[in-house]
Design an enzyme around this catalytic site. Sequence first.
Site, mmCIF file in Angstrom:
data_model
loop_
_atom_site.group_PDB
_atom_site.id
_atom_site.type_symbol
_atom_site.label_atom_id
_atom_site.label_comp_id
_atom_site.label_asym_id
_atom_site.label_seq_id
_atom_site.Cartn_x
_atom_site.Cartn_y
_atom_site.Cartn_z
ATOM 1 N N ASN A 137 6.897 -13.183 4.548
ATOM 2 C CA ASN A 137 7.641 -12.861 5.771
ATOM 3 C C ASN A 137 7.065 -13.459 7.043
ATOM 4 O OD1 ASN A 137 9.544 -11.221 4.342
ATOM 5 N ND2 ASN A 137 7.883 -9.729 4.095
ATOM 6 N N THR A 138 5.998 -14.242 6.927
ATOM 7 C CA THR A 138 5.484 -15.005 8.059
ATOM 8 C C THR A 138 5.677 -16.473 7.701
ATOM 9 O OG1 THR A 138 3.882 -13.290 8.658
ATOM 10 C CG2 THR A 138 3.417 -15.524 9.436
ATOM 11 N N ASN B 88 11.225 -5.926 1.417
ATOM 12 C CA ASN B 88 10.789 -5.806 2.806
ATOM 13 C C ASN B 88 10.663 -7.184 3.438
ATOM 14 O OD1 ASN B 88 7.829 -6.457 3.880
ATOM 15 N ND2 ASN B 88 7.654 -6.047 1.666
ATOM 16 N N LYS C 72 -5.656 -12.550 -1.754
ATOM 17 C CA LYS C 72 -4.394 -12.035 -2.304
ATOM 18 C C LYS C 72 -3.366 -13.150 -2.395
ATOM 19 C CE LYS C 72 -1.108 -8.269 -1.929
ATOM 20 N NZ LYS C 72 -0.895 -6.957 -1.330
ATOM 21 N N ASN D 285 1.205 -10.420 -4.476
ATOM 22 C CA ASN D 285 2.062 -9.931 -3.397
ATOM 23 C C ASN D 285 3.517 -9.812 -3.904
ATOM 24 O OD1 ASN D 285 2.978 -9.380 -0.676
ATOM 25 N ND2 ASN D 285 1.131 -10.432 0.020
ATOM 26 N N SER E 109 2.059 -13.295 2.088
ATOM 27 C CA SER E 109 3.255 -12.604 2.552
ATOM 28 C C SER E 109 4.368 -13.623 2.727
ATOM 29 C CB SER E 109 2.996 -11.912 3.884
ATOM 30 O OG SER E 109 4.244 -11.566 4.461
ATOM 31 N N PHE F 164 4.494 -8.523 9.099
ATOM 32 C CA PHE F 164 3.155 -8.197 9.641
ATOM 33 C C PHE F 164 3.228 -7.374 10.921
ATOM 34 C CE2 PHE F 164 0.265 -11.830 7.821
ATOM 35 C CZ PHE F 164 0.375 -11.259 6.569
HETATM 36 C C1 LIG Z 1 6.873 -2.296 2.811
HETATM 37 C C2 LIG Z 1 5.812 -3.169 2.260
HETATM 38 C C3 LIG Z 1 4.882 -3.739 3.129
HETATM 39 C C4 LIG Z 1 3.874 -4.554 2.640
HETATM 40 N N1 LIG Z 1 2.962 -5.079 3.504
HETATM 41 C C5 LIG Z 1 1.926 -5.811 3.024
HETATM 42 C C6 LIG Z 1 0.928 -6.302 3.903
HETATM 43 O O1 LIG Z 1 0.948 -6.058 5.100
HETATM 44 N N2 LIG Z 1 -0.072 -7.032 3.364
HETATM 45 C C7 LIG Z 1 -0.153 -7.311 2.023
HETATM 46 O O2 LIG Z 1 -1.102 -7.973 1.597
HETATM 47 N N3 LIG Z 1 0.778 -6.844 1.168
HETATM 48 C C8 LIG Z 1 1.801 -6.101 1.634
HETATM 49 N N4 LIG Z 1 2.744 -5.607 0.761
HETATM 50 C C9 LIG Z 1 2.665 -5.966 -0.677
HETATM 51 C C10 LIG Z 1 2.009 -4.871 -1.522
HETATM 52 O O3 LIG Z 1 0.675 -4.676 -1.146
HETATM 53 C C11 LIG Z 1 2.085 -5.234 -3.017
HETATM 54 O O4 LIG Z 1 1.351 -6.422 -3.224
HETATM 55 C C12 LIG Z 1 3.507 -5.434 -3.526
HETATM 56 O O5 LIG Z 1 4.377 -4.509 -2.935
HETATM 57 C C13 LIG Z 1 3.610 -5.320 -5.040
HETATM 58 O O6 LIG Z 1 3.210 -4.046 -5.493
HETATM 59 P P1 LIG Z 1 4.249 -2.850 -5.827
HETATM 60 O O7 LIG Z 1 5.283 -3.437 -6.751
HETATM 61 O O8 LIG Z 1 3.422 -1.779 -6.453
HETATM 62 O O9 LIG Z 1 4.830 -2.444 -4.530
HETATM 63 C C14 LIG Z 1 3.782 -4.809 1.240
HETATM 64 C C15 LIG Z 1 4.709 -4.215 0.366
HETATM 65 C C16 LIG Z 1 5.710 -3.415 0.855
HETATM 66 C C17 LIG Z 1 6.696 -2.802 -0.103
#
Ligand SMILES: Cc1cc2nc3c(=O)[nH]c(=O)nc-3n(C[C@H](O)[C@H](O)[C@H](O)COP(=O)(O)O)c2cc1C
Length: 347
Positions: free
Chosen positions: A172-173, A107, A210, A239, A170, A111
Amino acid sequence: MLYSLIRPALFRLDAESAHGLALKALKMAGKTRAPAFPASLSTQVAGIAFPNPVGMAAGFDKDGEVPDALLGLGFGFAEVGSITPLPQAGNPKPRLFRLVEDRAVINRMGFNNRGAQVALEGLTARRDRPGVVGINIGANKDATDRIADYATMARLMAPLATYLAVNISSPNTPGLRALQDESALTGLLDAVLEARGEVCGEDGPPVFLKVAPDLEPADIDAIARIAVDKRLGALIVSNTTISRPTLHSPHRGETGGLSGAPLRDLAQQRLRDFRKATGGAVPLVGVGGIATAEDAWARIRAGASLVQVYSAMVYEGPGMARALCKGLEALMKRDGFATIADAVGSE
Ligand SMILES: Cc1cc2nc3c(=O)[nH]c(=O)nc-3n(C[C@H](O)[C@H](O)[C@H](O)COP(=O)(O)O)c2cc1C
């Protein structure tokens, strides 16, 4: 079972539309009562009582619209956000990709969220309901003073949050992860802790931080030292990653943060690194690539007091929290642990 029937139809939609549908379904499901869990799964972390250690990670419910529905699915806690002070559109679409062959997601959402005011309305309306709801806070991309954004968010959200999660990881910022650097991080946490104190006094919600999985050993040591020093409630590790292990899906070349199965071993290693660097003095939340009870159990044995999932739910469906809890209960019995807390860091 039901999910395996609807999954093919869901996967014919682009990933972001499918996510929108899932949110709609949860809104319709409404505020179902959270199921009861065996006492052996309950655990106390940072002064908070969690009915079970399996949480929904941030990013699924960015605007805090469905935390109670998520708790109703069996999650022991729901982390909403990331929420920024002002509404933000995020990056141009497409920006969310399923890597089916890799059981992964990439992704670059950036934000996207409807901003603090909208989230405040929804979260205020549910404030008297039970359940652990963490609020994950971020900074607007165009903010001239990002630390001020985090302080604003801490001030607004502390009265509504069981815990605050400060997200500086993140990918992406642009530039956000630089806040993980030692002096920036100290300034940021001081500002957040002060803002929380202004509105909640000594009794404010604990602050979790985080972090990214893409950190050098020196960064890990510095972050761990600061976390101990500032008495953070927990470190959330981790993350998404900007690294690229071998991937097979057609979307493997997309830019953004990678999550799901290919992140699992890296996130597990970072958890071990943080366990070692903190000497167990700060609780850890393990997240990244957890898909099965065995994965969750391995993370707990490596030092996680709690775990979170996101990407695997895309593939496994909404029954996942319950399945993980059931599996964890069996694994605890198998390995002779009476409580989750006893198993933390026991590998
Ligand atoms: C589509 C998407 C959006 C995410 N948005 C955020 C976010 O806004 N803030 C954040 O702290 N982590 C965000 N994450 C990260 C997840 O909270 C998590 O840390 C990461 O995906 C790893 O866990 P997973 O392998 O179980 O997905 C996002 C992940 C995905 C896939």
